[in-house]
Design an enzyme around this catalytic site. Structure first.
Site, PDB file in Angstrom:
ATOM      1  CG  ASN A  37      -1.885   1.100   1.283  1.00  0.00           C
ATOM      2  OD1 ASN A  37      -1.851   1.995   0.435  1.00  0.00           O
ATOM      3  ND2 ASN A  37      -2.755   1.094   2.268  1.00  0.00           N
ATOM      4  NE  ARG A  54      -8.500  12.482   2.281  1.00  0.00           N
ATOM      5  CZ  ARG A  54      -8.651  11.181   2.063  1.00  0.00           C
ATOM      6  NH1 ARG A  54      -9.577  10.738   1.247  1.00  0.00           N
ATOM      7  NH2 ARG A  54      -7.882  10.308   2.684  1.00  0.00           N
ATOM      8  CG  HIS A  72     -12.721   4.127   2.293  1.00  0.00           C
ATOM      9  ND1 HIS A  72     -13.332   5.245   2.785  1.00  0.00           N
ATOM     10  CD2 HIS A  72     -11.406   4.296   2.537  1.00  0.00           C
ATOM     11  CE1 HIS A  72     -12.432   6.060   3.314  1.00  0.00           C
ATOM     12  NE2 HIS A  72     -11.239   5.499   3.166  1.00  0.00           N
ATOM     13  NE  ARG A  95      -6.474   1.080  -0.198  1.00  0.00           N
ATOM     14  CZ  ARG A  95      -6.840   1.650   0.919  1.00  0.00           C
ATOM     15  NH1 ARG A  95      -6.099   1.545   1.995  1.00  0.00           N
ATOM     16  NH2 ARG A  95      -7.964   2.313   0.983  1.00  0.00           N
ATOM     17  CD  GLU A 135      -8.650  -0.689   3.772  1.00  0.00           C
ATOM     18  OE1 GLU A 135      -7.908  -0.522   4.771  1.00  0.00           O
ATOM     19  OE2 GLU A 135      -9.096   0.265   3.122  1.00  0.00           O
TER      20      GLU A 135
END
Ligand code: AMP
Length: 394
Positions: free
Chosen positions: A9, A239, A179, A91, A378
């Site tokens: 990742n 964000r 996601h 990813r 994940e």
């Protein structure tokens, strides 16, 4: 030698990795994890499945992804029982309109993924960099890309469309959602917790430094709060989340901010950090909330927005059977879960305070919809895709 799947990742200033034992044909088993911080003091750290640090070192100043990968691969080779790479899984934030499943990366695929950089300029280049580096050094290595957008690919058309001219939608300006690896993992384990969640109407709340909600029905994504980019929807660590687009026009026209300055403002100086002026980190905000009103305000806005977006997704689902919390805040911050459930009591949620303090898994009682805490994974989702695509490893 132990054959392993390496899961990467890669971000702008970090490279996270997980190593899975790939032997056999079953569910890959995590055996190592770690990360490189590629900032002004580049460093490496690895842990075993119990979380004990088993290696750490400094890298030379200025080290980037190339040096990190060299370091990682030689560390894997030197390991006790020498790990041999059966494949590397990545990813990748954006699969665009075409990549709705994991894919083995070859040169044309990599070129196609590079063309998606304008859709996710802050993430996609860093996700692809290790693929490019490894491809140059080890052209026969199997590399598999798994996409954060893929889980949302089959959403109904209405959930994907912006009310812009159709030609724009057809050119790819539409809602994608992110996601997806996290939501796909959750959907794959719902049945272990409750049959109704597996078959029913669920909203999953991935609340970490990035945050979004996803409406899931019968295991499939129906709607989600992130849209064209990972900036939309909930306020996040840094964000802004949903914003009237006229704000961007105003900032550029009246305050003369450049595109890059607006991008920096919306991605890195807003959200919990921007509102509190203190931190993007929920632990820090909770610690300061009683003495610093701006820390409390940032938390209150985060919870308020979650409750409003949750209401919108309940409407998209036509009701709700379960709410699932996951990721750093969702899994660890009992106060946020309690506040969201209290703010959503209209939908029938009844908080079980002691179960919530203990971290669940079930944190409601009564006959209304249930709420759960389910840790996401994940990386395991990527390792599972590798198993499917690579098959049995000897
Ligand atoms: P993630 O991006 O999933 O790693 O989540 C990062 C966020 O989770 C940060 O805001 C952290 O402050 C928050 N977090 C992690 N652990 C805890 C905790 N024990 N209590 C509250 N927030 C936490």
């Amino acid at each position: 030698m132990t054959p392993v799947f390496l899961v990467l990742n890669s971000g702008s200033s970090s490279l996270k990795f997980e190593v899975f034992d790939a032997k056999g044909n079953g569910e890959p088993r995590r055996i190592r994890r770690g990360q490189f911080e590629l900032d002004s003091k580049p460093r490496f750290k690895a842990t075993n499945p119990e979380g004990e640090v088993i290696a750490q070192s400094r890298l030379c100043d200025g080290a980037g992804h190339q040096q990190a990968l060299d370091h990682l691969l030689s560390w894997l080779r030197e390991h006790d029982d020498a790990f041999s790479l059966a494949g590397v899984g990545h990813r990748v934030v954006h699969g665009g309109q075409n990549y709705c499943e994991p894919v083995k990366v070859d040169e044309p695929t990599l070129a196609a993924l590079e063309r998606l950089v304008p859709l996710a300029p802050l993430h996609q280049p860093h996700n692809l960099e290790p693929i490019r580096i490894l491809d140059r050094q080890y052209p026969r290595l199997v590399q598999i890309a798994c996409f954060d957008t893929a889980f949302h690919h089959r959403q109904p058309q209405l959930a994907r469309l912006f009310a812009l001219p159709r030609s724009m939608s057809e050119s790819g300006i539409r809602r994608y959602g992110f996601h997806g690896l996290s939501y796909a993992f959750l959907a794959s384990v719902f049945g272990r917790y409750d049959e109704l969640i597996a078959k029913g109407r669920v909203v999953a709340a991935h609340l970490g430094n990035g945050a979004s909600l996803c409406a899931i029905e019968n295991g499939a994504s129906v709607a989600t709060t992130m849209g064209f980019s990972a900036l939309d929807g909930l306020p996040m660590g840094t964000r802004c989340g949903s914003l009237d687009p006229a704000v961007v026009l105003y900032l550029m026209r009246e305050t003369k901010l450049s595109v890059d300055e607006v991008e920096g403002l919306l991605y890195t100086q807003s959200g919990l950090l921007g509102v509190s002026g203190i931190s993007n980190d929920m632990r820090e905000l909770r610690a300061q909330a009683s003495s610093q009103p701006s820390a409390q305000l940032a938390i209150d806005l985060f919870v308020y927005r979650i409750c409003r977006e949750l209401g919108s997704l309940i409407a998209a689902l036509g009701g709700i059977d379960a709410l699932v919390f996951t990721a750093g805040i969702g899994e660890n911050d009992a106060a946020t879960r309690a506040e969201v459930l209290r703010g959503s009591a209209w939908a029938g949620f009844e908080l079980d305070p002691s179960a919530n303090e203990k971290g669940g898994p079930k944190i409601t009682r009564g006959s209304g919809p249930s709420a759960w805490v389910i840790p996401t994974d994940e990386e395991l989702m990527i390792a599972r895709a590798m198993r499917r695509m690579i098959g049995e490893v000897g």
